[in-house]
Design a protein around this motif. Sequence first.
Motif, short mmCIF file in Angstrom:
data_model
loop_
_atom_site.label_atom_id
_atom_site.label_comp_id
_atom_site.label_asym_id
_atom_site.label_seq_id
_atom_site.Cartn_x
_atom_site.Cartn_y
_atom_site.Cartn_z
N ILE A 44 48.60 46.26 39.65
CA ILE A 44 47.41 46.58 40.46
C ILE A 44 47.70 46.31 41.94
O ILE A 44 47.34 47.11 42.81
CB ILE A 44 46.18 45.77 39.99
CG1 ILE A 44 45.78 46.21 38.57
CG2 ILE A 44 45.01 45.94 40.95
CD1 ILE A 44 44.67 45.37 37.96
N ILE A 50 48.88 45.87 48.02
CA ILE A 50 48.70 44.46 48.41
C ILE A 50 49.98 43.74 48.02
O ILE A 50 50.39 43.77 46.86
CB ILE A 50 47.47 43.84 47.71
CG1 ILE A 50 46.19 44.48 48.28
CG2 ILE A 50 47.44 42.33 47.87
CD1 ILE A 50 44.94 44.15 47.51
N ASP A 72 41.27 38.71 44.91
CA ASP A 72 40.59 39.91 44.40
C ASP A 72 41.42 40.58 43.30
O ASP A 72 40.88 40.95 42.25
CB ASP A 72 40.33 40.91 45.54
CG ASP A 72 39.17 40.47 46.42
OD1 ASP A 72 38.55 39.42 46.13
OD2 ASP A 72 38.87 41.18 47.40
N LEU A 75 41.21 38.50 40.17
CA LEU A 75 39.95 38.69 39.45
C LEU A 75 39.96 40.01 38.68
O LEU A 75 39.53 40.07 37.53
CB LEU A 75 38.78 38.65 40.42
CG LEU A 75 38.43 37.28 41.01
CD1 LEU A 75 37.41 37.42 42.15
CD2 LEU A 75 37.88 36.35 39.93
N MET A 76 40.47 41.05 39.32
CA MET A 76 40.49 42.37 38.68
C MET A 76 41.38 42.36 37.44
O MET A 76 40.99 42.86 36.38
CB MET A 76 41.00 43.42 39.67
CG MET A 76 40.02 43.75 40.77
SD MET A 76 40.58 45.19 41.74
CE MET A 76 41.01 44.42 43.28
N ALA A 79 40.36 38.32 34.98
CA ALA A 79 38.98 38.21 34.48
C ALA A 79 38.40 39.57 34.11
O ALA A 79 37.53 39.67 33.25
CB ALA A 79 38.11 37.53 35.54
N ILE A 166 37.13 30.08 44.78
CA ILE A 166 37.84 30.68 43.65
C ILE A 166 39.32 30.51 43.94
O ILE A 166 39.81 30.95 44.98
CB ILE A 166 37.48 32.17 43.50
CG1 ILE A 166 35.97 32.33 43.25
CG2 ILE A 166 38.28 32.79 42.35
CD1 ILE A 166 35.51 33.79 43.18
N MET B 76 37.53 46.14 36.21
CA MET B 76 38.00 45.45 37.41
C MET B 76 36.84 45.13 38.35
O MET B 76 36.74 44.02 38.85
CB MET B 76 39.02 46.34 38.15
CG MET B 76 40.35 46.47 37.42
SD MET B 76 41.58 47.33 38.47
CE MET B 76 41.76 48.84 37.58
N GLY B 80 35.36 41.82 36.56
CA GLY B 80 36.33 41.06 37.33
C GLY B 80 35.76 40.59 38.65
O GLY B 80 35.24 39.49 38.78
N LEU B 81 35.83 41.46 39.65
CA LEU B 81 35.49 41.08 41.02
C LEU B 81 34.06 40.58 41.22
O LEU B 81 33.85 39.44 41.62
CB LEU B 81 35.69 42.29 41.93
CG LEU B 81 36.96 42.34 42.75
CD1 LEU B 81 36.92 43.54 43.67
CD2 LEU B 81 37.11 41.06 43.56
#
Lengths: 271, 271
Positions: A44, A50, A72, A75-76, A79, A166, B76, B80-81
């Motif tokens: 990702i 990134i 970010d 998290l994507m 989570a 976070i 995501m 996620g975010l």
Amino acid sequence: MLLIKIGGGEKINIDYISQDIRTLIKEGRKVIIVHGASATRDKIAKRLNIQTRTITSPSGISSVYTDGDAIDVFLMAYAGLINKKIVANLQKHNVNAIGLSGVDGRLWEAKRKNSGYFIENEKTMFYKDNLTGRVDKINVSLLNLLLDNKYVPVICPPAISFENDIVNTDNDFATATMVRELKINEMVVLFEAPGILRDLNDKSSVIKKIKKSEIDEYMVYAQGRMKKKLLGTKKAFESDLFEKMYCGDGRVKHPIINVLNGKGTTIDYGY
Amino acid sequence: MLLIKIGGGEKINIDYISQDIRTLIKEGRKVIIVHGASATRDKIAKRLNIQTRTITSPSGISSVYTDGDAIDVFLMAYAGLINKKIVANLQKHNVNAIGLSGVDGRLWEAKRKNSGYFIENEKTMFYKDNLTGRVDKINVSLLNLLLDNKYVPVICPPAISFENDIVNTDNDFATATMVRELKINEMVVLFEAPGILRDLNDKSSVIKKIKKSEIDEYMVYAQGRMKKKLLGTKKAFESDLFEKMYCGDGRVKHPIINVLNGKGTTIDYGY
């Protein structure tokens, strides 16, 4: 209670893992799952352009430098994508899974380490504003609440810092903290190798047994992420009640039942 | 119990919302949050070069056509975010939030609708393999378990279908199903407008009160997403115990306390 740590490699077979977890649950075992998602995170990050910046500590441990963008992506991947796909797969196998990040209900509270030294091109450099931390506190009552009500917690980073940021966190350290706080005595670690290898290029060089007292010696064989795993193992054994770590292949059929039966590397007191 | 639905617009101020939720919790109210993340989803889809395909039903309701890639973006952005950022923000305000998607613990079970007709360029077309569904079953015992133990559930799509697919789902329909299954009597809906507007271009044209019996008439004022919201409202009122829907601005200070005090649009029986 069995803690199962699933690596974040892309060849890990969640379907096979879910089948084994179904078997364990049927036998009445309580199971907690912690998973990674490093391959997905890297993918990702690349697609979003990134940069993943890896920093190496003076003691040779590498980790990802984490700014807001990196959180970010974290998290994507963790989570969002992988956590929910594992949960849905377990649900398909009749395991009532619930996915949680370390942020949820302050499940994983971490001491933030926002600055320090690292090595780059043989030079010692200083970093700051790093959104990382080490998990030091577990919401034990939340996990027991879910387990007592027949749910299977599926946990992933990030964690929440004591100051409510976070933060990225090391899974091997986090699971060791869970071992301590939840008084866990056995743990399964699944990754993309048939066990801990004596020679990284020789798949048949699986070290069958490691005594707890010999972990330091085996650190010489360990490379890259495996080094972190052994450090995590050492940390897990700091808990008096911890007895056994089973490490093995997360890509094959019956990955968990295999390692519990000695296929892979077993780390224990060696009695 | 108060159900709070937070829209997915990018100007929604989560910090203001968290402050109000803190106040409500202190007053002893039980709160459940459901949130969107449409702006973030669109942004991620664009950055990943994944097309968001909007289809319009013959009755004029638009929705996102969802293939595997779209589900990934969904996971995501929502699970996620945004879910974890809302949870962390609530934690910062001393609200013990837990984020869950509809997949977790089968919280939102949906009837999958994988094919149907839609309108494109005034032509009727047929779609199939759509990963969407309508939430028809809520894991009430999981929500009560969390609420009874002082957690604030923060819920988002996707849902899980009865056949175990991860499916996109309409939040307004899902919250209406929650109203029914949890016997909720009041709901707050926050979006990027001061209320339901008579004229979309005139911010001062807020409709202060709508009687439940008049919802159909007000559908003529409603445009785009607002139409879905009113449909959801109608559906919520199918539950005999549902009394009041408060709609208003999620961008301003005290967004929830404002709407509860009549700033915005209130929809009720009008007695």
